[in-house]
Motif scaffolding. Sequence first.
Motif, PDB file in Angstrom:
ATOM      1  N   PHE A 147       0.818  -1.216   0.000  1.00 30.08           N
ATOM      2  CA  PHE A 147       0.000   0.000   0.000  1.00 30.08           C
ATOM      3  C   PHE A 147       0.846   1.258   0.000  1.00 30.08           C
ATOM      4  O   PHE A 147       1.961   1.280   0.518  1.00 30.08           O
ATOM      5  CB  PHE A 147      -0.903   0.034   1.243  1.00 30.08           C
ATOM      6  CG  PHE A 147      -1.887  -1.091   1.309  1.00 30.08           C
ATOM      7  CD1 PHE A 147      -3.105  -1.012   0.654  1.00 30.08           C
ATOM      8  CD2 PHE A 147      -1.611  -2.230   2.037  1.00 30.08           C
ATOM      9  CE1 PHE A 147      -4.026  -2.049   0.715  1.00 30.08           C
ATOM     10  CE2 PHE A 147      -2.520  -3.271   2.116  1.00 30.08           C
ATOM     11  CZ  PHE A 147      -3.728  -3.188   1.449  1.00 30.08           C
ATOM     12  N   THR A 148       0.281   2.305  -0.559  1.00 29.94           N
ATOM     13  CA  THR A 148       0.889   3.625  -0.526  1.00 29.94           C
ATOM     14  C   THR A 148      -0.248   4.629  -0.403  1.00 29.94           C
ATOM     15  O   THR A 148      -1.408   4.247  -0.254  1.00 29.94           O
ATOM     16  CB  THR A 148       1.727   3.889  -1.799  1.00 29.94           C
ATOM     17  OG1 THR A 148       2.461   5.095  -1.630  1.00 29.94           O
ATOM     18  CG2 THR A 148       0.857   3.951  -3.053  1.00 29.94           C
ATOM     19  N   GLN A 149       0.075   5.894  -0.443  1.00 31.67           N
ATOM     20  CA  GLN A 149      -0.951   6.928  -0.477  1.00 31.67           C
ATOM     21  C   GLN A 149      -0.741   7.758  -1.728  1.00 31.67           C
ATOM     22  O   GLN A 149       0.392   8.071  -2.104  1.00 31.67           O
ATOM     23  CB  GLN A 149      -0.882   7.800   0.771  1.00 31.67           C
ATOM     24  CG  GLN A 149      -1.367   7.042   2.004  1.00 31.67           C
ATOM     25  CD  GLN A 149      -1.357   7.897   3.242  1.00 31.67           C
ATOM     26  OE1 GLN A 149      -0.304   8.146   3.793  1.00 31.67           O
ATOM     27  NE2 GLN A 149      -2.524   8.327   3.655  1.00 31.67           N
ATOM     28  N   ASP A 150      -1.857   8.090  -2.389  1.00 28.30           N
ATOM     29  CA  ASP A 150      -1.755   8.859  -3.627  1.00 28.30           C
ATOM     30  C   ASP A 150      -1.464  10.324  -3.311  1.00 28.30           C
ATOM     31  O   ASP A 150      -1.280  10.708  -2.145  1.00 28.30           O
ATOM     32  CB  ASP A 150      -3.012   8.687  -4.489  1.00 28.30           C
ATOM     33  CG  ASP A 150      -4.283   9.237  -3.852  1.00 28.30           C
ATOM     34  OD1 ASP A 150      -4.208  10.044  -2.903  1.00 28.30           O
ATOM     35  OD2 ASP A 150      -5.371   8.864  -4.329  1.00 28.30           O
ATOM     36  N   ASP A 151      -1.405  11.156  -4.323  1.00 26.16           N
ATOM     37  CA  ASP A 151      -1.065  12.567  -4.146  1.00 26.16           C
ATOM     38  C   ASP A 151      -2.059  13.321  -3.264  1.00 26.16           C
ATOM     39  O   ASP A 151      -1.717  14.348  -2.685  1.00 26.16           O
ATOM     40  CB  ASP A 151      -0.964  13.268  -5.503  1.00 26.16           C
ATOM     41  CG  ASP A 151       0.231  12.780  -6.306  1.00 26.16           C
ATOM     42  OD1 ASP A 151       1.186  12.236  -5.707  1.00 26.16           O
ATOM     43  OD2 ASP A 151       0.211  12.945  -7.536  1.00 26.16           O
ATOM     44  N   ASP A 152      -3.280  12.803  -3.159  1.00 21.22           N
ATOM     45  CA  ASP A 152      -4.296  13.428  -2.311  1.00 21.22           C
ATOM     46  C   ASP A 152      -4.308  12.845  -0.902  1.00 21.22           C
ATOM     47  O   ASP A 152      -5.125  13.241  -0.072  1.00 21.22           O
ATOM     48  CB  ASP A 152      -5.682  13.276  -2.948  1.00 21.22           C
ATOM     49  CG  ASP A 152      -5.785  14.035  -4.260  1.00 21.22           C
ATOM     50  OD1 ASP A 152      -5.225  15.148  -4.356  1.00 21.22           O
ATOM     51  OD2 ASP A 152      -6.408  13.510  -5.197  1.00 21.22           O
ATOM     52  N   GLY A 153      -3.440  11.873  -0.627  1.00 18.12           N
ATOM     53  CA  GLY A 153      -3.343  11.278   0.699  1.00 18.12           C
ATOM     54  C   GLY A 153      -4.210  10.063   0.920  1.00 18.12           C
ATOM     55  O   GLY A 153      -4.258   9.533   2.026  1.00 18.12           O
ATOM     56  N   PHE A 154      -4.890   9.588  -0.126  1.00 20.44           N
ATOM     57  CA  PHE A 154      -5.762   8.439   0.019  1.00 20.44           C
ATOM     58  C   PHE A 154      -5.005   7.147  -0.305  1.00 20.44           C
ATOM     59  O   PHE A 154      -4.021   7.157  -1.032  1.00 20.44           O
ATOM     60  CB  PHE A 154      -7.003   8.579  -0.868  1.00 20.44           C
ATOM     61  CG  PHE A 154      -7.870   9.708  -0.432  1.00 20.44           C
ATOM     62  CD1 PHE A 154      -8.646   9.613   0.713  1.00 20.44           C
ATOM     63  CD2 PHE A 154      -7.895  10.890  -1.152  1.00 20.44           C
ATOM     64  CE1 PHE A 154      -9.437  10.672   1.136  1.00 20.44           C
ATOM     65  CE2 PHE A 154      -8.681  11.955  -0.746  1.00 20.44           C
ATOM     66  CZ  PHE A 154      -9.453  11.847   0.400  1.00 20.44           C
ATOM     67  N   SER A 155      -5.479   6.052   0.238  1.00 17.12           N
ATOM     68  CA  SER A 155      -4.819   4.759   0.056  1.00 17.12           C
ATOM     69  C   SER A 155      -4.865   4.305  -1.400  1.00 17.12           C
ATOM     70  O   SER A 155      -5.843   4.525  -2.098  1.00 17.12           O
ATOM     71  CB  SER A 155      -5.494   3.711   0.932  1.00 17.12           C
ATOM     72  OG  SER A 155      -5.313   4.049   2.279  1.00 17.12           O
ATOM     73  N   ALA A 156      -3.787   3.639  -1.796  1.00 15.43           N
ATOM     74  CA  ALA A 156      -3.674   3.089  -3.137  1.00 15.43           C
ATOM     75  C   ALA A 156      -2.773   1.863  -3.077  1.00 15.43           C
ATOM     76  O   ALA A 156      -1.980   1.713  -2.146  1.00 15.43           O
ATOM     77  CB  ALA A 156      -3.091   4.120  -4.096  1.00 15.43           C
ATOM     78  N   LEU A 157      -2.922   0.989  -4.045  1.00 15.95           N
ATOM     79  CA  LEU A 157      -2.054  -0.174  -4.150  1.00 15.95           C
ATOM     80  C   LEU A 157      -0.847   0.184  -4.996  1.00 15.95           C
ATOM     81  O   LEU A 157      -0.955   0.911  -5.985  1.00 15.95           O
ATOM     82  CB  LEU A 157      -2.800  -1.340  -4.798  1.00 15.95           C
ATOM     83  CG  LEU A 157      -3.939  -1.927  -3.966  1.00 15.95           C
ATOM     84  CD1 LEU A 157      -4.799  -2.839  -4.816  1.00 15.95           C
ATOM     85  CD2 LEU A 157      -3.379  -2.666  -2.775  1.00 15.95           C
ATOM     86  N   LEU A 158       0.303  -0.308  -4.599  1.00 15.86           N
ATOM     87  CA  LEU A 158       1.495  -0.098  -5.408  1.00 15.86           C
ATOM     88  C   LEU A 158       1.348  -0.864  -6.718  1.00 15.86           C
ATOM     89  O   LEU A 158       0.750  -1.947  -6.743  1.00 15.86           O
ATOM     90  CB  LEU A 158       2.730  -0.596  -4.664  1.00 15.86           C
ATOM     91  CG  LEU A 158       3.151   0.249  -3.461  1.00 15.86           C
ATOM     92  CD1 LEU A 158       4.206  -0.492  -2.657  1.00 15.86           C
ATOM     93  CD2 LEU A 158       3.684   1.600  -3.932  1.00 15.86           C
TER      94      LEU A 158
END
Length: 64
Positions: free
Chosen positions: A24-35
């Motif tokens: 997991f990471t966080q996108d440019d808006d700070g929301f969760s995203a999968l690598l």
Amino acid sequence: MRITIDTDICIGAGQCALTAPGVFTQDDDGFSALLPGREDGAGDPLVREAARACPVQAITVTED
């Protein structure tokens, strides 16, 4: 394994990225995203713990 993130309820707490940073990471808006390339969890044993750590249960882990 299949991981989904409900972006409509994610609040960007970042617990998933702290618990399983290899998936997991966080996108440019700070929301969760999968690598990229980690959509299946990449065998990371902490994926389920990361889903449990989400304060709004935005992450679902299912077996294929």
